[in-house]
Design a protein around this motif. Structure first.
Motif, short mmCIF file in Angstrom:
data_model
loop_
_atom_site.label_atom_id
_atom_site.label_comp_id
_atom_site.label_asym_id
_atom_site.label_seq_id
_atom_site.Cartn_x
_atom_site.Cartn_y
_atom_site.Cartn_z
N LYS A 168 0.82 -1.21 0.00
CA LYS A 168 0.00 0.00 0.00
C LYS A 168 0.85 1.27 0.00
O LYS A 168 0.51 2.27 -0.64
N ILE A 169 1.96 1.23 0.75
CA ILE A 169 2.85 2.41 0.78
C ILE A 169 3.38 2.69 -0.62
O ILE A 169 3.39 3.85 -1.08
N MET A 170 3.80 1.66 -1.32
CA MET A 170 4.32 1.84 -2.68
C MET A 170 3.22 2.34 -3.62
O MET A 170 3.44 3.22 -4.45
N GLU A 171 2.02 1.77 -3.51
CA GLU A 171 0.91 2.19 -4.37
C GLU A 171 0.57 3.66 -4.12
O GLU A 171 0.32 4.41 -5.07
N ALA A 172 0.55 4.07 -2.86
CA ALA A 172 0.19 5.45 -2.52
C ALA A 172 1.23 6.43 -3.03
O ALA A 172 0.89 7.50 -3.55
N THR A 173 2.51 6.09 -2.86
CA THR A 173 3.56 7.03 -3.30
C THR A 173 3.61 7.16 -4.82
O THR A 173 4.08 8.17 -5.34
N GLN A 174 3.11 6.17 -5.54
CA GLN A 174 3.10 6.23 -7.00
C GLN A 174 2.02 7.18 -7.54
O GLN A 174 2.07 7.57 -8.69
N VAL A 175 1.05 7.53 -6.69
CA VAL A 175 -0.02 8.44 -7.15
C VAL A 175 -0.01 9.74 -6.35
O VAL A 175 -1.04 10.41 -6.25
N GLY A 176 1.14 10.08 -5.77
CA GLY A 176 1.23 11.38 -5.10
C GLY A 176 1.34 11.32 -3.60
O GLY A 176 1.50 12.36 -2.94
N GLY A 177 1.21 10.12 -3.01
CA GLY A 177 1.37 10.00 -1.57
C GLY A 177 2.82 10.24 -1.17
O GLY A 177 3.71 10.31 -2.01
N SER A 178 3.06 10.32 0.12
CA SER A 178 4.39 10.68 0.59
C SER A 178 4.73 9.92 1.85
O SER A 178 3.93 9.83 2.79
N VAL A 179 5.94 9.32 1.86
CA VAL A 179 6.42 8.65 3.06
C VAL A 179 6.58 9.66 4.19
O VAL A 179 6.30 9.37 5.35
N ALA A 180 6.98 10.88 3.83
CA ALA A 180 7.17 11.93 4.85
C ALA A 180 5.87 12.27 5.54
O ALA A 180 5.83 12.46 6.77
N GLU A 181 4.75 12.36 4.78
CA GLU A 181 3.48 12.70 5.42
C GLU A 181 2.97 11.55 6.27
O GLU A 181 2.31 11.77 7.29
N LEU A 182 3.27 10.31 5.87
CA LEU A 182 2.90 9.16 6.70
C LEU A 182 3.67 9.19 8.01
O LEU A 182 3.11 8.99 9.09
N LYS A 183 4.97 9.46 7.93
CA LYS A 183 5.79 9.51 9.14
C LYS A 183 5.33 10.64 10.06
O LYS A 183 5.26 10.46 11.29
N ALA A 184 4.99 11.79 9.47
CA ALA A 184 4.51 12.91 10.28
C ALA A 184 3.19 12.56 10.97
O ALA A 184 2.97 12.91 12.14
N PHE A 185 2.31 11.85 10.27
CA PHE A 185 1.03 11.42 10.83
C PHE A 185 1.27 10.54 12.05
O PHE A 185 0.60 10.69 13.09
N LEU A 186 2.21 9.60 11.94
CA LEU A 186 2.48 8.67 13.03
C LEU A 186 3.17 9.34 14.21
O LEU A 186 2.77 9.16 15.37
N THR A 187 4.20 10.13 13.95
CA THR A 187 4.95 10.76 15.04
C THR A 187 4.12 11.80 15.79
O THR A 187 4.32 12.03 16.99
N ASP A 188 3.17 12.47 15.10
CA ASP A 188 2.31 13.46 15.76
C ASP A 188 1.40 12.80 16.79
O ASP A 188 0.92 13.48 17.71
N ARG A 189 1.16 11.50 16.65
CA ARG A 189 0.20 10.81 17.51
C ARG A 189 0.88 9.83 18.49
O ARG A 189 0.23 9.34 19.40
#
Length: 583
Positions: free
Chosen positions: A478-499
């Motif tokens: 899913k991470i690979m699929e999301a990043t191929q259409v504009g998703g970002s590993v950085a925004e995922l990491k920020a989502f996790l660390t904020d919580r």
């Protein structure tokens, strides 16, 4: 016709006599038309007569003159005036003086005249330009209308819900791109409208306003966001239609806000689809009535102009916004012949005298909710379409007129300000929504402390798989699929660390994210290729040893070779020259 003298000459002697008596307070000495016309023309142009006459008017009547002179361009705008002041200066007596179809107060009738001989249509009644010039010097300009802003109560009424569209639009956009990539979006080959099955599929990936229909006249209320996304995506440069499937046509930009701006700008210029068609309980939009509908592009431009007046991040009551547009003279008109529109029976002429609230406000709700809010330009507060006070049925026993009747408040977002050109750069503002704390365990397991917000679930679903209501697990796929259409590993990491309460992620989780970022563009598709099967090993060797063909070919097993698809013709020609046929 704008001259005062010419306008007076259009009137009958009886009308002139009445006007003379009203204005001067005495009966005319003569009843010849030429004398009456000249006397009234001179008297209405003379400040010595006009000043005391204006002073004798009531406050409401003077306000009407002020609005007419400065804001109505000399026309009688009864509905606009009544909406602003709550009253209209007219004769209350049943047998009162009817002035071109309306009971305008007799004291005001001396200011208005027909522009056409025998012109009984209210649109032909106007204050002559010469009189406008005189009055502009004698009356005060009314205070400018201002758009009321609101503060939502800490506790909303039952059934009301806030939808912060800006924060979910990005994850919804990525989810749509993944569906496009998987060729999951089916549409009509003629109209481009998505099938019901596709709408239901998309509804699972977006944050809809309603889970199910609560009003029998609001069919489709559970697919408003889905329909809006598919309509605008289908109109964008990012998609193309391949028979009955919508597929991705162009790679999106790196910046999400720029993608949304591109989609919005292309939608605003689309003249093939009229949002008013979505108010499908109002019939008569096809056939004869169709040719009287106004151009959609100026309508959209008019609404956008008013949206630009809204302060960013401040809640606006929809009713106040609609009233503000109406009272300030918005050019938003749906049709020039509303009599062709109806709800129950085409013979009844239910919309012959259609009000702003019945037509234009309905269109405005649809435009804001299904299009502007879908892309995240505005956040909204919704009630049920049939919530008390949302809709009053003048025509029968309908619970609501459209699926959009539940819009109660909206606010322009930072994204909206950028897309509408109010700011040069986009910077998202911190969300007001609740942030659900979580803990991250080994092997990418995520456990929320409580039930996560719907938008949090929607975001995380792009990168992880849900096992329980509060338990998720990161997915490499899913991470690979999301990043191929504009998703970002950085925004995922920020989502996790904020919580996460811990200052760092588990080592294996950190490694997974680092590897995902490093391998995000690990393989690049260069083009399509053809696999050729050779009859014998001798033919394979013949091809691979040829100076020209060997530059294009690669072995694939013992008897197969691979060539670029765009080299097929040259490959065939070379083999034919060598005496080897291709079938």
């Amino acid at each position: 016709m704008s001259g005062l003298q010419a306008a007076l000459e259009m009137e009958t002697v009886d009308t002139l006599k009445k006007r003379y008596a009203i204005y001067f307070g005495v009966r005319p000495k003569q009843i010849r038309k030429a004398w009456l016309t000249e006397a009234l023309a001179e008297g209405l142009s003379d400040e010595a007569y006009m000043k005391p006459y204006l002073q004798g008017l009531s406050d409401l009547e003077r306000a009407f003159i002020e609005e007419t002179v400065f804001n109505y361009k000399g026309f009688i705008e009864k509905s606009r005036f009544e909406a602003k002041y709550g009253d209209f200066p007219e004769n209350k007596e049943r047998h009162g003086m009817f002035y071109y179809g309306s009971r305008l107060a007799e004291s005001l009738s001396v200011f208005f005249y027909s522009q056409e001989r025998y012109g009984w249509d209210s649109s032909s009644i106007k204050m002559p330009d010469e009189l406008l010039v005189v009055l502009r010097e004698l009356v005060d300009e009314p205070e400018a209308d201002t758009l009321a802003v609101d503060t939502l109560p800490e506790t909303l009424p039952d059934g009301y819900q806030v939808f912060e569209r800006e924060q979910v639009a990005q994850s919804e956009f990525h989810a749509l791109l993944m569906l496009l990539q998987d060729k999951q979006i089916k549409v009509s080959d003629k109209t481009g409208v998505a099938s019901l099955a596709t709408l239901k599929k998309v509804a699972k990936e977006v944050h809809e306003y309603y889970d199910k229909a609560s009003c029998r006249e609001a069919k489709g209320m559970e697919h408003i966001v889905s329909f809006g996304w598919l309509r605008m995506m289908g109109n964008s440069k990012f998609t193309r239609q391949s028979k009955t499937t919508l597929v991705q046509a162009k790679k999106t930009n790196n910046q999400f806000a720029d993608n949304i701006k591109d989609i919005w700008d292309q939608w605003i210029g689309n003249r093939k689809f009229d949002e008013f068609n979505r108010i499908d309980n109002i019939k008569g939009q096809t056939g004869k009535g169709k040719r009287f509908f106004t151009d959609v592009a100026p309508r959209r431009d008019d609404i956008i102009g008013y949206l630009k007046d809204c302060p960013s991040g401040v809640w606006i009551n929809f009713g106040d916004f609609s009233k503000y547009m109406f009272t300030t003279g918005s050019g938003l008109d749906i049709t020039t012949m509303p009599g062709y529109l109806y709800i129950y029976n085409s013979d009844w002429g239910e919309f012959c005298n259609a009000s702003w609230d019945q037509l234009e406000a309905r269109y405005l709700r649809c435009f804001l909710l299904e299009y502007a809010a879908t892309l995240g330009l505005v956040d909204v507060v919704m009630a049920a379409p049939n919530e008390e006070g949302v809709y009053y049925d003048d025509f029968g026993d309908m619970e609501c007129l459209s699926r959009y009747d539940g819009l109660r408040f909206f606010r322009l977002t930072s994204l909206g300000s950028y897309v509408l050109g109010l700011t040069d750069d986009y910077e998202s503002k911190p969300t007001e929504s609740k942030v659900t704390s979580l803990s991250i365990h080994r092997q990418g397991r995520i456990v929320f402390d409580s039930h996560p917000e719907p938008w949090e679930q929607q975001f995380l679903s792009l990168y992880a798989v849900k096992s329980k209501e509060t338990d998720w697990k990161l997915s490499r796929k899913k991470i690979m699929e999301a990043t191929q259409v504009g998703g970002s590993v950085a925004e995922l990491k920020a989502f996790l660390t904020d919580r996460e309460s811990q200052p760092f992620l588990p080592e294996d989780c950190e490694g997974l994210l680092k590897q995902a970022e490093a391998n995000r563009e690990g393989v690049k598709l260069q083009g399509e290729a053809l696999i050729m099967s050779c009859k014998s090993k001798e033919i394979v060797d013949l091809i691979m040893n040829d100076k020209v063909l060997s530059k294009w070919c690669q072995r694939l097993g013992k008897l197969q070779i691979v060539i670029p698809q765009n080299k097929e013709k040259a490959f065939r020609d070379s083999l034919n020259e060598m005496g080897v046929g291709v079938v």
